[in-house]
Design an enzyme around this catalytic site. Structure first.
Site, PDB file in Angstrom:
ATOM      1  N   ARG A  17       1.295  -3.231  12.824  1.00 51.00           N
ATOM      2  CA  ARG A  17       0.492  -3.472  14.017  1.00 51.00           C
ATOM      3  C   ARG A  17       0.966  -4.763  14.663  1.00 51.00           C
ATOM      4  O   ARG A  17       1.224  -5.760  13.982  1.00 51.00           O
ATOM      5  CB  ARG A  17      -1.005  -3.569  13.682  1.00 51.00           C
ATOM      6  CG  ARG A  17      -1.633  -2.242  13.283  1.00 51.00           C
ATOM      7  CD  ARG A  17      -1.681  -1.265  14.446  1.00 51.00           C
ATOM      8  NE  ARG A  17      -2.316  -0.009  14.121  1.00 51.00           N
ATOM      9  CZ  ARG A  17      -1.694   1.070  13.675  1.00 51.00           C
ATOM     10  NH1 ARG A  17      -0.378   1.014  13.467  1.00 51.00           N
ATOM     11  NH2 ARG A  17      -2.345   2.184  13.427  1.00 51.00           N
ATOM     12  N   SER A  39       0.116  -9.782  -0.781  1.00 50.19           N
ATOM     13  CA  SER A  39      -1.013  -9.589   0.123  1.00 50.19           C
ATOM     14  C   SER A  39      -2.206 -10.232  -0.542  1.00 50.19           C
ATOM     15  O   SER A  39      -2.168 -10.557  -1.737  1.00 50.19           O
ATOM     16  CB  SER A  39      -1.288  -8.103   0.414  1.00 50.19           C
ATOM     17  OG  SER A  39      -1.892  -7.480  -0.710  1.00 50.19           O
ATOM     18  N   ILE A  63       2.511   2.872   2.384  1.00 57.50           N
ATOM     19  CA  ILE A  63       3.795   2.764   3.072  1.00 57.50           C
ATOM     20  C   ILE A  63       4.659   1.690   2.430  1.00 57.50           C
ATOM     21  O   ILE A  63       5.854   1.895   2.184  1.00 57.50           O
ATOM     22  CB  ILE A  63       3.568   2.481   4.569  1.00 57.50           C
ATOM     23  CG1 ILE A  63       2.918   3.701   5.242  1.00 57.50           C
ATOM     24  CG2 ILE A  63       4.882   2.130   5.264  1.00 57.50           C
ATOM     25  CD1 ILE A  63       2.561   3.487   6.692  1.00 57.50           C
ATOM     26  N   GLU A 110       1.688  -1.928  25.448  1.00 64.92           N
ATOM     27  CA  GLU A 110       2.438  -0.688  25.340  1.00 64.92           C
ATOM     28  C   GLU A 110       2.013   0.276  26.446  1.00 64.92           C
ATOM     29  O   GLU A 110       0.823   0.545  26.592  1.00 64.92           O
ATOM     30  CB  GLU A 110       2.209  -0.030  23.978  1.00 64.92           C
ATOM     31  CG  GLU A 110       2.757  -0.832  22.810  1.00 64.92           C
ATOM     32  CD  GLU A 110       2.637  -0.108  21.473  1.00 64.92           C
ATOM     33  OE1 GLU A 110       2.256   1.082  21.482  1.00 64.92           O
ATOM     34  OE2 GLU A 110       2.938  -0.708  20.439  1.00 64.92           O
ATOM     35  N   THR A 126       6.615  -2.647  11.616  1.00 69.87           N
ATOM     36  CA  THR A 126       6.282  -1.292  12.053  1.00 69.87           C
ATOM     37  C   THR A 126       4.807  -1.012  11.816  1.00 69.87           C
ATOM     38  O   THR A 126       4.379   0.138  11.849  1.00 69.87           O
ATOM     39  CB  THR A 126       7.127  -0.250  11.291  1.00 69.87           C
ATOM     40  OG1 THR A 126       6.911  -0.412   9.883  1.00 69.87           O
ATOM     41  CG2 THR A 126       8.608  -0.420  11.603  1.00 69.87           C
ATOM     42  N   HIS A 181       7.414   2.179  19.688  1.00 71.06           N
ATOM     43  CA  HIS A 181       6.358   2.686  18.803  1.00 71.06           C
ATOM     44  C   HIS A 181       6.659   4.117  18.350  1.00 71.06           C
ATOM     45  O   HIS A 181       5.877   5.051  18.579  1.00 71.06           O
ATOM     46  CB  HIS A 181       4.995   2.624  19.485  1.00 71.06           C
ATOM     47  CG  HIS A 181       3.867   2.463  18.498  1.00 71.06           C
ATOM     48  ND1 HIS A 181       2.675   1.854  18.827  1.00 71.06           N
ATOM     49  CD2 HIS A 181       3.747   2.833  17.199  1.00 71.06           C
ATOM     50  CE1 HIS A 181       1.871   1.866  17.772  1.00 71.06           C
ATOM     51  NE2 HIS A 181       2.508   2.450  16.763  1.00 71.06           N
ATOM     52  N   GLY A 188       0.826  -1.195   0.000  1.00 64.52           N
ATOM     53  CA  GLY A 188       0.000   0.000   0.000  1.00 64.52           C
ATOM     54  C   GLY A 188       0.862   1.248   0.000  1.00 64.52           C
ATOM     55  O   GLY A 188       1.988   1.249  -0.516  1.00 64.52           O
TER      56      GLY A 188
END
Length: 321
Positions: free
Chosen positions: A238, A176, A157, A267, A236, A286, A155
């Site tokens: 999820r 994907s 990124i 987190e 990086t 994160h 996508g």
């Protein structure tokens, strides 16, 4: 009487200096909270008198139970235009408007490459040895040129990550469920017909997928065992896309050479979390979106969201699909 606004999870204490809040100062009192509230009761106590809450990404989830305990809440602003941790249907039932902000895709791309390069050249280990008087050169780095970069997701990124891989002279391939050979070819990226083949043939696997029912737990123990023992995994995106316990086992057992991880199920990580001590994990807290330009955009848009809401014309409204 002024409305009260809480800004949550402002770890660096920069929310109020990253934008000009004076435009809403006559109508709203803004309080920034640096510490995270993992306890739901403590969170309700801290923000229960607020009509407006600004949250940072998915650090503090807003499920239905929390909306029920915040009857004064009327406007919730999340940084970014997607937040899977906010129950939008519950927000609507409780009369809460949820708005978002713009978010730049470049910072997570840059951090992805920081992790890849750090892993490939053992930067943390070598830098630590240099500072601590350890051995002068103790590792042999992995060449990126000529190696395969496998992307799970192509996508916005993933495409930018691919272009940098190509600049390094890497063989870039992607998979994907929705990716087509034509879409991959348009970016000069090799199309791999199966997730399994991508894992088995890549020297670096980088995750760039949206978390959903189809991607949750996409990489578990069977998938990680398919990777080469010399390969690196970078996430990086999820945390829940990769089974966290399986990843810890893979790193302990040498199924893969190492991992670069910026996202975690828990987190902040607890002090005893195994990811804090695994030597072949390069972890960051994160930081993918944490840059000055992004923060300035987040809080500038948050102020605009508040101003528009007060004027009765909310913008960037998020609704349940």
């Amino acid at each position: 009487m002024k409305l009260r606004c809480a800004v949550l999870d402002d770890f660096q204490d920069v929310a109020l200096s990253s934008a000009d809040w004076s435009g809403v100062g006559d109508a709203v009192d803004v309080v920034s909270h640096r510490r995270h509230f993992p306890d739901r009761d403590a969170l309700v106590e801290a923000i229960g008198d607020c009509e407006i809450v600004v949250i940072m990404r998915e650090r503090t989830p807003f499920p239905a139970e929390l909306f029920a305990r915040l009857p004064r809440l009327r406007l919730l602003i999340t940084t970014g235009m997607r937040n899977a941790s906010v129950d939008l249907e519950a927000a609507a039932r409780h009369g809460v408007t949820v708005c978002g902000t713009a978010s730049s895709s470049e910072p997570p791309v840059e951090l992805t490459w920081a992790l890849i390069l750090g892993l490939a050249r053992h930067l943390v280990r070598e830098s630590t040895a240099l500072r601590d008087g350890g051995p002068w050169q103790s590792t042999v780095g992995m060449d990126l040129h000529g190696r395969r970069l496998g992307l799970l997701g192509l996508g916005k990124i993933g495409t930018k990550v691919a272009r940098i891989g190509q600049a390094f002279g890497m063989d870039v391939a992607a998979w994907s469920e929705n990716l087509t050979p034509e879409r991959a070819a348009a970016e000069g990226v090799g199309f791999v017909p199966s997730k399994e083949e991508l894992l088995e043939t890549s020297d670096v696997v980088s995750v760039h997928l949206v978390l959903g029912d189809r991607t949750r737990g996409l990489l578990g123990a069977p998938e990680l065992r398919r990777m080469r023992p010399t390969a690196y995994l970078v996430n990086t995106s999820r945390a829940a896309i990769v089974d966290q316990a399986a990843l810890a086992d893979a790193l302990r057992g040498g199924w893969i050479a190492g991992a670069g991880v910026d996202v975690f199920d828990e987190e902040p990580l607890g002090p005893e979390h195994p990811f804090r001590t695994l030597p072949n994990l390069l972890g960051t807290p994160h930081l993918g979106y944490v840059t000055r330009r992004n923060y300035e955009g987040y809080y500038r848009d948050a102020v605009e969201d508040i101003r528009a809401y007060l004027a009765g014309e909310p913008v960037r409204v998020l609704t349940a699909p």
